[in-house]
Design an enzyme around this catalytic site. Sequence first.
Site, PDB file in Angstrom:
ATOM      1  N   CYS A   8       3.854  -3.283  -3.574  1.00  0.00           N
ATOM      2  CA  CYS A   8       3.147  -4.568  -3.711  1.00  0.00           C
ATOM      3  C   CYS A   8       1.684  -4.328  -3.382  1.00  0.00           C
ATOM      4  O   CYS A   8       1.197  -3.196  -3.504  1.00  0.00           O
ATOM      5  CB  CYS A   8       3.786  -5.643  -2.832  1.00  0.00           C
ATOM      6  SG  CYS A   8       3.752  -5.289  -1.064  1.00  0.00           S
TER       7      CYS A   8
ATOM      8  N   ASP B  16       3.418 -13.676  -4.583  1.00  0.00           N
ATOM      9  CA  ASP B  16       2.814 -13.266  -3.314  1.00  0.00           C
ATOM     10  C   ASP B  16       2.952 -14.400  -2.282  1.00  0.00           C
ATOM     11  O   ASP B  16       2.416 -15.488  -2.488  1.00  0.00           O
ATOM     12  CB  ASP B  16       1.333 -12.956  -3.572  1.00  0.00           C
ATOM     13  CG  ASP B  16       0.614 -12.422  -2.348  1.00  0.00           C
ATOM     14  OD1 ASP B  16       1.180 -12.472  -1.235  1.00  0.00           O
ATOM     15  OD2 ASP B  16      -0.531 -11.950  -2.509  1.00  0.00           O
TER      16      ASP B  16
ATOM     17  N   CYS C   6       4.506  -7.552   3.149  1.00  0.00           N
ATOM     18  CA  CYS C   6       5.380  -8.707   2.856  1.00  0.00           C
ATOM     19  C   CYS C   6       6.457  -8.332   1.841  1.00  0.00           C
ATOM     20  O   CYS C   6       7.593  -8.039   2.200  1.00  0.00           O
ATOM     21  CB  CYS C   6       4.566  -9.906   2.348  1.00  0.00           C
ATOM     22  SG  CYS C   6       3.375 -10.545   3.555  1.00  0.00           S
ATOM     23  N   ARG C   7       6.107  -8.338   0.535  1.00  0.00           N
ATOM     24  CA  ARG C   7       7.139  -8.207  -0.505  1.00  0.00           C
ATOM     25  C   ARG C   7       7.793  -6.833  -0.559  1.00  0.00           C
ATOM     26  O   ARG C   7       9.027  -6.744  -0.652  1.00  0.00           O
ATOM     27  CB  ARG C   7       6.539  -8.553  -1.879  1.00  0.00           C
ATOM     28  CG  ARG C   7       6.196 -10.019  -2.020  1.00  0.00           C
ATOM     29  CD  ARG C   7       5.313 -10.247  -3.219  1.00  0.00           C
ATOM     30  NE  ARG C   7       3.989  -9.640  -3.034  1.00  0.00           N
ATOM     31  CZ  ARG C   7       3.042  -9.597  -3.944  1.00  0.00           C
ATOM     32  NH1 ARG C   7       3.268 -10.107  -5.142  1.00  0.00           N
ATOM     33  NH2 ARG C   7       1.869  -9.045  -3.687  1.00  0.00           N
ATOM     34  N   SER C   8       7.001  -5.759  -0.529  1.00  0.00           N
ATOM     35  CA  SER C   8       7.643  -4.444  -0.732  1.00  0.00           C
ATOM     36  C   SER C   8       8.501  -3.997   0.453  1.00  0.00           C
ATOM     37  O   SER C   8       9.574  -3.415   0.228  1.00  0.00           O
ATOM     38  CB  SER C   8       6.642  -3.366  -1.168  1.00  0.00           C
ATOM     39  OG  SER C   8       5.647  -3.150  -0.213  1.00  0.00           O
TER      40      SER C   8
ATOM     41  N   ASN D 241       1.749  -4.080   1.257  1.00  0.00           N
ATOM     42  CA  ASN D 241       2.879  -3.352   1.870  1.00  0.00           C
ATOM     43  C   ASN D 241       3.255  -3.922   3.241  1.00  0.00           C
ATOM     44  O   ASN D 241       3.690  -3.190   4.126  1.00  0.00           O
ATOM     45  CB  ASN D 241       2.585  -1.842   1.961  1.00  0.00           C
ATOM     46  CG  ASN D 241       3.806  -0.988   2.318  1.00  0.00           C
ATOM     47  OD1 ASN D 241       3.668   0.065   2.944  1.00  0.00           O
ATOM     48  ND2 ASN D 241       4.999  -1.412   1.956  1.00  0.00           N
TER      49      ASN D 241
HETATM   50  P1  4NP Z   1       2.176  -8.218   0.012  1.00  0.00           P
HETATM   51  O1  4NP Z   1       1.342  -9.500   0.536  1.00  0.00           O
HETATM   52  O2  4NP Z   1       1.350  -7.625  -1.123  1.00  0.00           O
HETATM   53  O3  4NP Z   1       3.450  -8.808  -0.460  1.00  0.00           O
HETATM   54  O4  4NP Z   1       2.311  -7.281   1.204  1.00  0.00           O
HETATM   55  C1  4NP Z   1       0.006  -9.445   0.908  1.00  0.00           C
HETATM   56  C2  4NP Z   1      -0.336  -8.906   2.130  1.00  0.00           C
HETATM   57  C3  4NP Z   1      -1.650  -8.889   2.523  1.00  0.00           C
HETATM   58  C4  4NP Z   1      -2.622  -9.415   1.701  1.00  0.00           C
HETATM   59  C5  4NP Z   1      -2.283  -9.948   0.457  1.00  0.00           C
HETATM   60  C6  4NP Z   1      -0.961  -9.971   0.065  1.00  0.00           C
HETATM   61  N1  4NP Z   1      -3.972  -9.427   2.113  1.00  0.00           N
HETATM   62  O5  4NP Z   1      -4.830  -9.970   1.376  1.00  0.00           O
HETATM   63  O6  4NP Z   1      -4.300  -8.893   3.214  1.00  0.00           O
END
Ligand code: 4NP
Length: 166
Positions: A15, A130, A20-22, A18
């Site tokens: 993602c 997201d 949340c989703r992944s 790294n």
């Molecule tokens: P992820 O979510 O891609 O599912 O881990 C996010 C985590 C952090 C951020 C954006 C999305 N960020 O902007 O810091």
Amino acid sequence: MLSQKRSNLAVLFVCLGNICRSPMAEGAFRSAAAQADLDCEIDSAGTASYHLGEAPDPRAIATAKANAVDIREAKGRQLESEDFERFSHIFALDTANLAGIRARQPKGARAKVALLLDAVPGRVGEPVADPYYGGEDDFDAVWQDVALAAQHLAERLKEDGVSAQF
Ligand code: 4NP
């Protein structure tokens, strides 16, 4: 010197951050693979470098825990070029990250790259949204998506092994 081609089944979820989703997809798939008795290396990474070395977001940890999966040990890392040889399959959580992965893929590397929900009949081309700026419901929706994909993935990989195409 020619590098030796790897032939093991190995799956990477990618993602943006790294956190949340992944890591949730990694946890759901670890659980599904264990249930299916599937021998597979499993990891996750981000296309961005915002959260290197960090544990998953507390909301992701809580959602996984509510579904009996412990993801506290995951540590944020960024996708690297070696991943395209180390992993047989790389799954992007959304289309922006799919494009980011494809842009970094070395020519001739072994990994097959696809969108995670391409593994789910009827959901081809769909992103896992997201949840970072969202709430508990958004994390629950992510879990529903990654757990469903994990089930389908485990079945397909059990049947077709490293040659599975998505
Ligand atoms: P992820 O979510 O891609 O599912 O881990 C996010 C985590 C952090 C951020 C954006 C999305 N960020 O902007 O810091």
